[in-house]
Design an enzyme around this catalytic site. Structure first.
Site, PDB file in Angstrom:
ATOM      1  N   ASP A 166       0.404  -1.617   0.259  1.00 53.70           N
ATOM      2  CA  ASP A 166      -0.288  -0.133   0.043  1.00 53.70           C
ATOM      3  C   ASP A 166       1.272   1.292   0.266  1.00 53.70           C
ATOM      4  OD1 ASP A 166      -2.252   1.753   0.822  1.00 53.70           O
ATOM      5  OD2 ASP A 166      -2.776   0.523   1.638  1.00 53.70           O
TER       6      ASP A 166
ATOM      7  N   HIS B 169      -0.686   4.567   0.032  1.00 52.69           N
ATOM      8  CA  HIS B 169      -1.442   5.761   0.233  1.00 52.69           C
ATOM      9  C   HIS B 169      -0.473   6.618   1.584  1.00 52.69           C
ATOM     10  CE1 HIS B 169      -4.266   3.200  -2.153  1.00 52.69           C
ATOM     11  NE2 HIS B 169      -4.505   5.183  -1.888  1.00 52.69           N
TER      12      HIS B 169
HETATM   13  C1  B12 Z   1      -4.782   9.465  -3.717  1.00 54.99           C
HETATM   14  C2  B12 Z   1      -5.042   7.993  -3.597  1.00 54.99           C
HETATM   15  C3  B12 Z   1      -4.120   7.361  -4.632  1.00 54.99           C
HETATM   16  C4  B12 Z   1      -2.973   7.404  -4.719  1.00 54.99           C
HETATM   17  C5  B12 Z   1      -2.440   7.669  -3.296  1.00 54.99           C
HETATM   18  C6  B12 Z   1      -0.829   8.552  -3.566  1.00 54.99           C
HETATM   19  C7  B12 Z   1      -0.362   8.850  -2.407  1.00 54.99           C
HETATM   20  N1  B12 Z   1       1.224   8.033  -2.360  1.00 54.99           N
HETATM   21  O1  B12 Z   1      -0.938   8.602  -1.399  1.00 54.99           O
HETATM   22  C8  B12 Z   1      -2.968   6.472  -6.147  1.00 54.99           C
HETATM   23  C9  B12 Z   1      -3.296   6.985  -7.533  1.00 54.99           C
HETATM   24  C10 B12 Z   1      -1.697   6.541  -6.164  1.00 54.99           C
HETATM   25  C11 B12 Z   1      -4.009   5.534  -5.207  1.00 54.99           C
HETATM   26  C12 B12 Z   1      -3.289   4.185  -5.994  1.00 54.99           C
HETATM   27  C13 B12 Z   1      -4.343   3.448  -5.448  1.00 54.99           C
HETATM   28  N2  B12 Z   1      -5.622   3.093  -5.253  1.00 54.99           N
HETATM   29 CO1  B12 Z   1      -6.247   5.007  -3.899  1.00 54.99          CO
HETATM   30  N3  B12 Z   1      -7.148   6.552  -3.734  1.00 54.99           N
HETATM   31  C14 B12 Z   1      -6.694   7.894  -3.384  1.00 54.99           C
HETATM   32  C15 B12 Z   1      -8.130   8.224  -2.678  1.00 54.99           C
HETATM   33  C16 B12 Z   1      -8.202   8.792  -3.486  1.00 54.99           C
HETATM   34  C17 B12 Z   1      -7.468   9.094  -1.841  1.00 54.99           C
HETATM   35  C18 B12 Z   1      -6.960   8.963  -0.432  1.00 54.99           C
HETATM   36  C19 B12 Z   1      -5.729  10.206   0.520  1.00 54.99           C
HETATM   37  O2  B12 Z   1      -5.044  10.245   0.247  1.00 54.99           O
HETATM   38  N4  B12 Z   1      -7.415  10.050   1.043  1.00 54.99           N
HETATM   39  C20 B12 Z   1      -6.665  11.499   2.110  1.00 54.99           C
HETATM   40  C21 B12 Z   1      -6.309  10.709   3.713  1.00 54.99           C
HETATM   41  C22 B12 Z   1      -6.701  11.926   4.628  1.00 54.99           C
HETATM   42  O3  B12 Z   1      -7.706   9.860   4.257  1.00 54.99           O
HETATM   43  P1  B12 Z   1      -7.126   8.225   4.385  1.00 54.99           P
HETATM   44  O4  B12 Z   1      -6.412   7.828   3.389  1.00 54.99           O
HETATM   45  O5  B12 Z   1      -9.745   7.737   3.592  1.00 54.99           O
HETATM   46  O6  B12 Z   1      -7.103   8.483   6.091  1.00 54.99           O
HETATM   47  C23 B12 Z   1      -8.470   8.781   6.268  1.00 54.99           C
HETATM   48  C24 B12 Z   1      -9.199   7.149   7.481  1.00 54.99           C
HETATM   49  O7  B12 Z   1      -8.732   6.036   6.854  1.00 54.99           O
HETATM   50  C25 B12 Z   1      -8.141   7.229   8.519  1.00 54.99           C
HETATM   51  N5  B12 Z   1      -7.186   6.048   8.660  1.00 54.99           N
HETATM   52  C26 B12 Z   1      -5.969   5.680   8.026  1.00 54.99           C
HETATM   53  N6  B12 Z   1      -5.339   4.590   8.501  1.00 54.99           N
HETATM   54  C27 B12 Z   1      -6.270   4.439   9.638  1.00 54.99           C
HETATM   55  C28 B12 Z   1      -5.718   3.953  11.012  1.00 54.99           C
HETATM   56  C29 B12 Z   1      -5.969   4.171  12.436  1.00 54.99           C
HETATM   57  C30 B12 Z   1      -5.942   3.596  12.969  1.00 54.99           C
HETATM   58  C31 B12 Z   1      -7.304   5.257  12.391  1.00 54.99           C
HETATM   59  C32 B12 Z   1      -7.979   5.117  13.544  1.00 54.99           C
HETATM   60  C33 B12 Z   1      -7.415   5.506  10.931  1.00 54.99           C
HETATM   61  C34 B12 Z   1      -7.013   5.966   9.994  1.00 54.99           C
HETATM   62  O8  B12 Z   1      -7.604   8.388   8.719  1.00 54.99           O
HETATM   63  C35 B12 Z   1      -7.388   9.445   8.172  1.00 54.99           C
HETATM   64  C36 B12 Z   1      -7.467  10.435   8.410  1.00 54.99           C
HETATM   65  O9  B12 Z   1      -9.071  10.537   8.697  1.00 54.99           O
HETATM   66  C37 B12 Z   1      -8.647   7.421  -1.925  1.00 54.99           C
HETATM   67  C38 B12 Z   1     -10.424   7.719  -2.113  1.00 54.99           C
HETATM   68  C39 B12 Z   1     -10.592   8.054  -1.155  1.00 54.99           C
HETATM   69  N7  B12 Z   1     -11.131   9.740  -1.600  1.00 54.99           N
HETATM   70  O10 B12 Z   1     -10.543   7.975  -0.108  1.00 54.99           O
HETATM   71  C40 B12 Z   1      -8.663   6.383  -3.101  1.00 54.99           C
HETATM   72  C41 B12 Z   1      -8.405   4.189  -2.605  1.00 54.99           C
HETATM   73  C42 B12 Z   1      -7.777   4.534  -1.491  1.00 54.99           C
HETATM   74  N8  B12 Z   1      -7.810   3.977  -3.400  1.00 54.99           N
HETATM   75  C43 B12 Z   1      -7.704   2.539  -3.699  1.00 54.99           C
HETATM   76  C44 B12 Z   1      -7.194   1.472  -4.671  1.00 54.99           C
HETATM   77  C45 B12 Z   1      -8.166   0.936  -4.659  1.00 54.99           C
HETATM   78  C46 B12 Z   1      -6.203   2.129  -5.467  1.00 54.99           C
HETATM   79  C47 B12 Z   1      -5.351   1.127  -6.353  1.00 54.99           C
HETATM   80  C48 B12 Z   1      -5.052  -0.316  -5.531  1.00 54.99           C
HETATM   81  C49 B12 Z   1      -5.882   1.218  -7.547  1.00 54.99           C
HETATM   82  C50 B12 Z   1      -5.298   0.854  -8.321  1.00 54.99           C
HETATM   83  N9  B12 Z   1      -6.243   0.127  -9.369  1.00 54.99           N
HETATM   84  O11 B12 Z   1      -4.652   0.845  -9.106  1.00 54.99           O
HETATM   85  C51 B12 Z   1      -4.286   1.741  -6.300  1.00 54.99           C
HETATM   86  C52 B12 Z   1      -2.900   1.000  -5.074  1.00 54.99           C
HETATM   87  C53 B12 Z   1      -1.888   1.665  -4.771  1.00 54.99           C
HETATM   88  C54 B12 Z   1      -1.192   1.212  -4.353  1.00 54.99           C
HETATM   89  N10 B12 Z   1       0.104   0.361  -4.409  1.00 54.99           N
HETATM   90  O12 B12 Z   1      -1.461   1.340  -2.676  1.00 54.99           O
HETATM   91  C55 B12 Z   1      -9.130   2.796  -2.711  1.00 54.99           C
HETATM   92  C56 B12 Z   1      -9.424   1.845  -2.194  1.00 54.99           C
HETATM   93  C57 B12 Z   1     -10.220   1.015  -2.021  1.00 54.99           C
HETATM   94  C58 B12 Z   1     -10.602   0.193  -1.008  1.00 54.99           C
HETATM   95  N11 B12 Z   1     -10.167  -0.861  -0.063  1.00 54.99           N
HETATM   96  O13 B12 Z   1     -11.136  -1.387  -1.177  1.00 54.99           O
HETATM   97  C59 B12 Z   1      -9.886   3.934  -2.375  1.00 54.99           C
HETATM   98  C60 B12 Z   1     -11.161   3.785  -1.635  1.00 54.99           C
HETATM   99  C61 B12 Z   1     -10.925   4.787  -3.899  1.00 54.99           C
HETATM  100  C62 B12 Z   1     -11.908   3.619  -3.940  1.00 54.99           C
HETATM  101  N12 B12 Z   1     -13.450   4.246  -3.353  1.00 54.99           N
HETATM  102  O14 B12 Z   1     -12.373   2.601  -4.520  1.00 54.99           O
HETATM  103  N13 B12 Z   1      -4.391   6.162  -4.421  1.00 54.99           N
END
Ligand code: B12
Lengths: 395, 137
Positions: B11, B13
């Site tokens: 992963d 992200h």
């Molecule tokens: C930006 C992004 C990318 C970028 C990442 C850039 C980078 N280096 O960070 C790129 C384009 C590279 C990418 C790639 C991929 N991505 Co992407 N990506 C996203 C996106 C749009 C935003 C993620 C983000 O940064 N959010 C902002 C942060 C702050 O939020 P967050 O990550 O959700 O974290 C929050 C919470 O989850 C929480 N949290 C996180 N960890 C923890 C741990 C604890 C203990 C707690 C309490 C809370 C917590 O805290 C954060 C703040 O509240 C999301 C969709 C979305 N809108 O969430 C998809 C998403 C995460 N990606 C997804 C996928 C599938 C992929 C790919 C597999 C796509 C593909 N087919 O190639 C690849 C995987 C690459 C890899 N090897 O990991 C899916 C995951 C789906 C799933 N889990 O079933 C998502 C959800 C999109 C979707 N709806 O389908 N991605």
């Protein structure tokens, strides 16, 4: 002083190279002879023409130091210490995970240096009786502690002749190389100088004799002076006893963060002469090797042959196996991002036997079969040992 | 208190990981951030080297499940990790999923705190409560 006035000699485990202006000679070593006698009997003409000041020698002969590292995890203390030891030029490294020390085997040979590592400085009580028990059963010449500061005093009290160095792990869990590396490099240096064979070589040179891998690692930042190498690259030095890989740091996304641009990794038993049998053994255990042999239009009977063709195939296998070993997670202690490589540089005896096409053939086979990719880094053959002369001249 | 954190597996992200690092520090934790692309063994190894009391794993791309199943087996190989507080959060399944199914499953894998699509601050409040509770036990 211009390069042309220098004589460069590299003494390896299997053969030695002698580079005079305009010419490089390579000879198999005669193990019944002292290195100096052997050298003089084969290249006297070249050698006696030079002043002692103009002769530069490096050596990877005699295996170097043997090291036993005791650490508390594979991903940090053991990995960091191993990395530092490799970069200090050491080839023979064994490791023990401290939690398993009670069941660890007791090496019968004398170990040149035991290294104890583990923990960030704020962590204490890592080591106890089990460590001292184990140490009392093994034989070693030097012992050094480069782990948690908190434990240093206790350990110092319990182990005689212990050298204590600053922790190789900092408070952010990152590696700190300098102190241990300097200690090991000095030890290695003293060891080379102490070997009678090598000592005798000082009768033909007035310069310090360095370990070969140390020299090669120093050259890498200068490599663009001789070759058009596209970064990032790896350098393979496939020798008689071991295979060395030098690589740029961009190729590992590891928790190892250091100041050095280049790192080194060694595969002990992948050589084409001294460790030929273990190379063949490794090959037979690789599921893709038969396909590769087929691709090269030979059968496994080639392993029984003693011919130029057989040596060639073994060298090609060595390239393939080394790439394999670096590509799968956790097989080597470090894994390289092979898909990011733009050049592969080959040096050592292999460049005299294989053509560029032979190497390219293997490299693309590897990428297709193992990484299922069409990626094709450029191959660069250091046929004139420029890498080695570059560093020797730079000294 | 020491916390080891990072994003598990392949992963990449990274955004949440940076936020987690900062938020933990703001709450007074000493953070060891292994970043993205961290394998399970590295998490446990980091806990050993640092003496961390908490392991906080993130997973965003849907591969948590596969790693979750490995946790017990791997952790059993370590001699001193019985007291380690284990927490996981992010997107803990492929697709949206629902917490009622997901939480018990991950508890079964050996996690003390499971935060599927839970906001970070809510999750960290839970962690602090958990720590406080454990101290009174
Ligand atoms: C930006 C992004 C990318 C970028 C990442 C850039 C980078 N280096 O960070 C790129 C384009 C590279 C990418 C790639 C991929 N991505 Co992407 N990506 C996203 C996106 C749009 C935003 C993620 C983000 O940064 N959010 C902002 C942060 C702050 O939020 P967050 O990550 O959700 O974290 C929050 C919470 O989850 C929480 N949290 C996180 N960890 C923890 C741990 C604890 C203990 C707690 C309490 C809370 C917590 O805290 C954060 C703040 O509240 C999301 C969709 C979305 N809108 O969430 C998809 C998403 C995460 N990606 C997804 C996928 C599938 C992929 C790919 C597999 C796509 C593909 N087919 O190639 C690849 C995987 C690459 C890899 N090897 O990991 C899916 C995951 C789906 C799933 N889990 O079933 C998502 C959800 C999109 C979707 N709806 O389908 N991605």
């Amino acid at each position: 002083m211009s390069n042309n006035e220098k004589l460069l000699i590299d003494v390896g485990s299997t053969y030695f190279k002698v580079s005079t202006p305009g010419k490089i000679e390579q000879h198999f070593r005669d193990f019944n002879k002292d290195i100096l006698d052997d050298l003089m009997s084969k290249c006297d003409n070249s050698i006696s023409r030079f002043n002692k000041e103009d002769v530069f020698i490096c050596s990877s002969a005699n295996g170097g130091l043997s090291t036993l590292i005791i650490g508390i995890t594979n991903s940090f203390s053991l990995k960091y210490a191993t990395n530092i030891a490799f970069n200090a030029g050491i080839n023979i490294i064994d490791t023990i995970l401290y939690q398993d020390i009670q069941d660890a085997s007791i090496p019968s040979d004398l170990i040149d240096v035991v290294i104890i590592v583990g923990g960030i400085n704020s962590l204490g009580n890592i080591f106890s009786e089990e460590l001292y028990n184990y140490l009392s059963k093994i034989q070693y010449s030097n012992i050094v502690f480069a782990g948690s500061e908190k434990d240093a005093a206790l350990i110092q009290n319990n182990i005689e002749h212990l050298i204590t160095l600053p922790n190789i792990i900092d408070s952010k869990l990152h590696i700190v190389e300098d102190h241990l590396r300097e200690y090991l490099t000095n030890l290695y240096q003293k060891d080379i100088e102490g070997k009678r064979d090598i000592k005798n070589l000082y009768s033909i040179t007035a310069n310090q004799i360095y370990p070969t891998p140390y020299i090669v690692n120093k050259t890498l930042p200068l490599i663009n002076a001789r070759f058009s190498v596209a970064n990032p690259f790896i350098l393979l030095d496939i020798g008689g006893a071991t295979t060395d890989i030098h690589y740029s740091k961009d190729l590992v996304d590891e928790n190892i963060v250091t100041e050095n641009q280049y790192d080194r990794m060694v595969f002990k038993k992948l050589g084409v002469y001294k460790s030929k049998q273990s190379l063949i053994f490794t090959a037979k255990n690789n599921e893709f090797v038969y396909e590769l042999l087929m691709h090269l239009k030979v059968t496994e009977n080639i392993f029984l042959e003693q011919s130029e063709k057989a040596t060639k195939i073994l060298m090609q296998l060595a390239i393939f196996l080394v790439l394999c070993k670096m590509s799968h997670y956790r097989q080597a202690y470090i894994n390289l991002k092979l898909l990011a490589i733009n050049s592969i540089v080959l040096t050592g005896g292999i460049t005299k036997v294989l053509l560029k096409e032979d190497v390219e053939d293997i490299v693309s086979f590897f990428y297709r079969k193992i990484l299922t990719s069409d990626h094709n880094p450029t191959t660069i053959m250091d046929t004139n040992y420029d890498i080695w002369t570059l560093a020797a001249e730079d000294n | 208190m020491k916390v080891v954190t990072g994003v598990v597996g392949n992963d990449i992200h990274v955004v949440a990981n940076r936020l987690i690092d900062l938020s933990l520090q703001a709450r007074g934790f000493e953070v060891f951030n292994l970043g993205v692309n961290t394998y399970l063994e590295e998490f446990f190894d980091a806990a050993v080297e640092t003496g961390a009391e908490v392991l906080l794993i993130s997973s965003l791309n849907g591969e948590a499940e596969g790693w979750g199943r490995e946790v017990k087996l791997l952790k059993a190989r370590y001699k001193n990790l019985d007291e380690l507080i284990m927490m996981i959060g992010g997107n803990l399944t492929v697709g949206s999923g629902n917490a009622e199914d997901i939480v018990p499953k991950y508890k079964g894998y050996g996690f003390d705190l499971v935060c599927h699509q839970v906001d970070l601050n809510t999750g960290l409040d839970q962690l602090e409560e958990f720590i406080a509770q454990r101290k009174t036990q």
